[in-house]
Motif scaffolding. Structure first.
Motif, PDB file in Angstrom:
ATOM      1  N   TYR A   2      -3.699   9.487  20.170  1.00  0.00           N
ATOM      2  CA  TYR A   2      -2.363  10.081  20.218  1.00  0.00           C
ATOM      3  C   TYR A   2      -1.538   9.485  21.358  1.00  0.00           C
ATOM      4  O   TYR A   2      -0.326   9.296  21.230  1.00  0.00           O
ATOM      5  N   ALA A   3      -2.195   9.176  22.473  1.00  0.00           N
ATOM      6  CA  ALA A   3      -1.495   8.647  23.636  1.00  0.00           C
ATOM      7  C   ALA A   3      -0.896   7.276  23.369  1.00  0.00           C
ATOM      8  O   ALA A   3       0.032   6.848  24.065  1.00  0.00           O
ATOM      9  N   MET A   4      -1.408   6.560  22.352  1.00  0.00           N
ATOM     10  CA  MET A   4      -0.899   5.229  22.046  1.00  0.00           C
ATOM     11  C   MET A   4       0.223   5.260  21.023  1.00  0.00           C
ATOM     12  O   MET A   4       0.756   4.210  20.657  1.00  0.00           O
ATOM     13  N   ALA A   5       0.586   6.448  20.534  1.00  0.00           N
ATOM     14  CA  ALA A   5       1.593   6.544  19.471  1.00  0.00           C
ATOM     15  C   ALA A   5       2.944   5.990  19.923  1.00  0.00           C
ATOM     16  O   ALA A   5       3.609   5.254  19.175  1.00  0.00           O
ATOM     17  N   TRP A   6       3.382   6.334  21.137  1.00  0.00           N
ATOM     18  CA  TRP A   6       4.663   5.848  21.648  1.00  0.00           C
ATOM     19  C   TRP A   6       4.694   4.321  21.646  1.00  0.00           C
ATOM     20  O   TRP A   6       5.650   3.691  21.188  1.00  0.00           O
ATOM     21  N   THR A   7       3.608   3.735  22.157  1.00  0.00           N
ATOM     22  CA  THR A   7       3.513   2.277  22.232  1.00  0.00           C
ATOM     23  C   THR A   7       3.468   1.659  20.845  1.00  0.00           C
ATOM     24  O   THR A   7       4.120   0.643  20.577  1.00  0.00           O
ATOM     25  N   LEU A   8       2.707   2.261  19.944  1.00  0.00           N
ATOM     26  CA  LEU A   8       2.536   1.700  18.610  1.00  0.00           C
ATOM     27  C   LEU A   8       3.847   1.718  17.827  1.00  0.00           C
ATOM     28  O   LEU A   8       4.202   0.736  17.160  1.00  0.00           O
ATOM     29  N   ILE A   9       4.594   2.810  17.911  1.00  0.00           N
ATOM     30  CA  ILE A   9       5.873   2.896  17.205  1.00  0.00           C
ATOM     31  C   ILE A   9       6.847   1.850  17.745  1.00  0.00           C
ATOM     32  O   ILE A   9       7.557   1.177  16.983  1.00  0.00           O
ATOM     33  N   LEU A  10       6.871   1.710  19.062  1.00  0.00           N
ATOM     34  CA  LEU A  10       7.732   0.702  19.667  1.00  0.00           C
ATOM     35  C   LEU A  10       7.354  -0.693  19.186  1.00  0.00           C
ATOM     36  O   LEU A  10       8.217  -1.510  18.850  1.00  0.00           O
ATOM     37  N   ALA A  11       6.056  -0.972  19.129  1.00  0.00           N
ATOM     38  CA  ALA A  11       5.590  -2.289  18.700  1.00  0.00           C
ATOM     39  C   ALA A  11       5.942  -2.557  17.238  1.00  0.00           C
ATOM     40  O   ALA A  11       6.327  -3.677  16.877  1.00  0.00           O
ATOM     41  N   ILE A  12       5.826  -1.547  16.383  1.00  0.00           N
ATOM     42  CA  ILE A  12       6.154  -1.721  14.958  1.00  0.00           C
ATOM     43  C   ILE A  12       7.626  -2.084  14.793  1.00  0.00           C
ATOM     44  O   ILE A  12       7.982  -3.025  14.058  1.00  0.00           O
ATOM     45  N   LEU A  13       8.508  -1.368  15.483  1.00  0.00           N
ATOM     46  CA  LEU A  13       9.943  -1.663  15.386  1.00  0.00           C
ATOM     47  C   LEU A  13      10.264  -3.032  15.973  1.00  0.00           C
ATOM     48  O   LEU A  13      11.087  -3.778  15.426  1.00  0.00           O
ATOM     49  N   ALA A  14       9.615  -3.376  17.095  1.00  0.00           N
ATOM     50  CA  ALA A  14       9.858  -4.677  17.718  1.00  0.00           C
ATOM     51  C   ALA A  14       9.421  -5.811  16.805  1.00  0.00           C
ATOM     52  O   ALA A  14      10.113  -6.834  16.693  1.00  0.00           O
ATOM     53  N   MET A  15       8.291  -5.657  16.145  1.00  0.00           N
ATOM     54  CA  MET A  15       7.810  -6.699  15.251  1.00  0.00           C
ATOM     55  C   MET A  15       8.691  -6.817  14.014  1.00  0.00           C
ATOM     56  O   MET A  15       8.918  -7.917  13.496  1.00  0.00           O
ATOM     57  N   ALA A  16       9.190  -5.695  13.508  1.00  0.00           N
ATOM     58  CA  ALA A  16      10.113  -5.742  12.370  1.00  0.00           C
ATOM     59  C   ALA A  16      11.379  -6.500  12.754  1.00  0.00           C
ATOM     60  O   ALA A  16      11.891  -7.335  11.988  1.00  0.00           O
ATOM     61  N   LEU A  17      11.882  -6.227  13.942  1.00  0.00           N
ATOM     62  CA  LEU A  17      13.066  -6.930  14.436  1.00  0.00           C
ATOM     63  C   LEU A  17      12.800  -8.429  14.549  1.00  0.00           C
ATOM     64  O   LEU A  17      13.589  -9.257  14.082  1.00  0.00           O
TER      65      LEU A  17
END
Length: 471
Positions: free
Chosen positions: A317-332
Motif C-alpha cells: 500500500y505504501a508504494m501506491a503513490w509512487t506506482l500511480i505517479l510512475a504509470i502516469l509518467a510512463m504514459a506521458l
C-alpha cells in the motif's frame, strides 16, 4: 511506432510544433510544482492530455495514442514489479528486526563526524555489488535515515548522501540494468563503457567524499546527541531481539543472491521469506501480523517517536503513490516518444554540432531534458543512443564517450526530478522530498558538470583512429 502498421495517417511533427509541445509540458509541470505540490499525479494527468491533444493534431487517432502509452508501460513493467517487491522487502525487514539491528549496531560505532563519508562509501559498495540503487536506498538507506536524528545529522544531508552513494554503485556496476542498457544503446562493450566512466566518475567520487568528510567534521558529538543515541538504543533493545547472527540473515540472503546475479525478483522474494521466518521464530511476530505488514505496515510503539514512524514503513500500500505517479509518467513519455515530439527536438540540436566538446555537452543536456519529459530512464537512454550515435561517429569520437554521457545525463539525474520514477521511489522509501535532498545528492549533479568540463579540457575524450577533428 510504425504508423503504417497501425493504419494511422499521421505526419511527423515540425520542429517548431515539437518545441511548443515540450515547452508547454514543462510549463504545466512547473506550475503544478508551485500550485499543486501535493497532487503531482493530477499535474501529470493534465500533461498527458496536453501531449495527447497535439498527437491527435498530427493525425494519430485515440487507439494509436493509447497504444503509445501501452508500449511505454509495458517496458516499465519490470520496474513496477520491483516497486511492489521493495515495498514488501522494507516491511519484512522492519518486522524481522533487521532494520532495528542495523540501526542499533550502527549507532554503536558510527560517530556524527564520520556519518556522511562512511555512509557514502557503504551505500556505494552495496549498490556496486548488487547493481541496484533502489535496493540500496530501500534497505541500507533506511538504516542511515533511522540513525540520522540520533547522531544529530540533518535528514536532508543523509538522504542526499544515500542517493549519491547508491547511484554511484548503480552507474558503475556491471550487473546494473542501466549500465548494460547504456552500453547496448551505444553499441559498445560493457567493460569499455565502465572504463570510460572511470575518467569522470572516480574524480567526482573523491571530491564528494572530501565534501562529505568536511561537512561531517562540523557535526560534533555533544551531550544531547549522546543522550539521543542511548535512548534510541534502549528503545530498540527493549522491543526487539537484536542478535546480528539471526536478524541480519534477510539482508545477507538479499546481498548474496544479488552478488551471484540472480534476478532482483528472486533475490527480493527470497529475502521476504527469510525475514518472515526470522520474524515468526525470533521476534516473535505472528503470521497474521507479518502478512498485514506486507500489505500495509503501520507505526509501532516502542517509546521513541522517530523510530515509531520509521519502523512502520513499507508494504504494498505504501508504494501506491509512487506506482500511480510512475504509470502516469510512463504514459506521458510514451506519447512524447511515439508521436515523435522528442526526436524532432533532439535532431534539430544535433544537426548544429561541429565540435566534440559541444557534442558531449549537448548529449548530456538533452539526455537530462529527455528524463525530464519521459520520467523514466530506459526509454530516454535508448532514444538518445539512437539520436546521437551517428553524430559521435561523424566527429570520430569513440561511442564509449556516448554511453558514458547517457549515464551522466540520465542515470545520475533521474533521482533529482520529483516526477521521475526514480525520484518518486526515493521519496517514498526515505520519506524525504526530492526538492529537499537534491542539493545534497552531490555526486548526482556534480558528475555531469565535471564531465562537461573534462570534455572541454580533452580529458577522457576518446577518439577513433583516423581523422582527428578540433574538439
Amino acid at each position: 511506432m510504425d504508423k503504417a502498421q497501425e493504419g494511422v495517417a499521421a505526419s511527423e511533427p515540425m520542429v517548431a510544433h515539437a518545441i511548443l509541445v515540450v515547452l508547454g509540458l514543462f510549463g504545466l509541470i512547473a506550475a503544478g510544482m508551485v500550485y499543486l505540490p501535493h497532487a503531482l499525479q493530477v499535474v501529470l494527468f493534465f500533461a498527458v492530455v496536453w501531449v495527447s491533444i497535439h498527437a491527435r493534431l498530427l493525425g494519430f487517432d485515440v487507439k494509436a495514442i493509447r497504444q503509445m502509452m501501452n508500449q511505454s508501460l509495458s517496458k516499465a513493467l519490470p520496474a513496477f514489479y520491483i516497486f511492489l517487491l521493495i515495498g514488501m522487502v522494507i516491511a519484512s525487514l522492519m518486522k524481522s528486526g533487521t532494520i532495528a539491528a542495523l540501526i542499533y549496531y550502527g549507532l554503536s560505532w558510527l560517530s556524527p563526524e564520520l556519518f556522511l563519508p562512511i555512509g557514502f562509501v557503504l551505500c556505494a559498495l552495496m549498490s556496486l555489488a548488487t547493481g541496484t540503487s533502489w535496493g540500496t536506498v530501500g534497505t541500507l538507506g533506511l538504516v542511515f535515515v533511522g540513525m540520522a536524528s540520533a547522531v544529530g545529522v540533518p535528514l536532508y544531508w543523509v538522504a542526499g548522501m544515500v542517493i549519491s552513494g547508491a547511484t554511484f554503485g548503480d552507474k558503475m556496476s556491471p550487473i546494473s540494468d542501466t549500465t548494460n542498457l547504456a552500453a547496448m544503446s551505444a553499441d559498445v562493450n560493457l567493460y569499455s563503457h565502465i572504463s570510460s566512466m572511470l575518467y569522470t566518475t572516480v574524480p567526482t567520487f573523491v571530491i564528494v567524499f572530501v565534501i562529505y568528510l568536511t561537512v561531517g567534521l562540523g557535526f560534533e558529538s555533544n551531550a544531547v546527541v549522546s543522550e539521543n543515541v542511548l535512548n534510541m538504543k534502549a528503545a530498540l533493545a527493549s522491543s526487539f531481539e537484536l542478535s546480528p547472527w539471526v536478524t541480519l540473515l534477510p539482508v545477507l540472503v538479499l546481498f548474496v543472491l544479488s552478488f551471484m546475479r540472480f534476478s532482483p525478483e528472486v533475490s527480493m522474494v527470497s529475502a521476504v521469506f527469510t525475514a518472515m521466518f526470522v520474524a515468526m521464530v525470533w521476534q516473535p511476530v505472528t503470521f497474521q501480523e507479518f502478512s498485514q505488514a506486507l500489505w500495509k505496515n503501520s507505526p509501532v510503539d516502542i517509546g521513541h517517536e522517530t523510530l515509531n514512524q520509521l519502523l512502520g514503513r513499507g508494504g504494498l500500500y505504501a508504494m501506491a503513490w509512487t506506482l500511480i505517479l510512475a504509470i502516469l509518467a510512463m504514459a506521458l513519455g510514451g506519447v512524447l516518444h511515439g508521436a515523435g515530439f522528442l526526436k524532432a527536438v533532439l535532431q534539430g540540436f544535433v544537426a548544429q554540432i561541429k565540435r566534440a566538446a559541444h557534442l558531449v555537452t549537448v548529449t548530456i543536456a538533452t539526455a537530462f531534458m529527455s528524463i525530464l519529459a519521459l520520467s523514466e530512464g530506459y526509454v530516454a537512454i535508448i532514444l538518445n543512443g539512437q539520436v546521437f550515435s551517428k553524430a559521435f561517429d561523424k566527429l570520430s569520437i569513440d561511442r564509449k564517450v556516448l554511453s558514458r554521457s547517457l549515464e551522466e545525463g540520465i542515470t545520475l539525474t533521474a533521482g533529482l526530478i520529483p516526477w521521475s520514477v526514480a525520484g518518486a521511489f526515493y521519496t517514498g522509501a526515505l520519506g524525504v522530498s526530492v526538492l529537499d535532498y537534491a542539493p545534497y545528492a552531490l555526486l548526482n549533479w556534480l558528475n555531469p558538470l565535471i564531465a562537461v568540463v573534462f570534455a572541454y579540457l580533452g580529458i577522457g575524450l576518446f577518439r577513433h583512429k583516423g581523422l582527428m577533428q578540433d574538439r
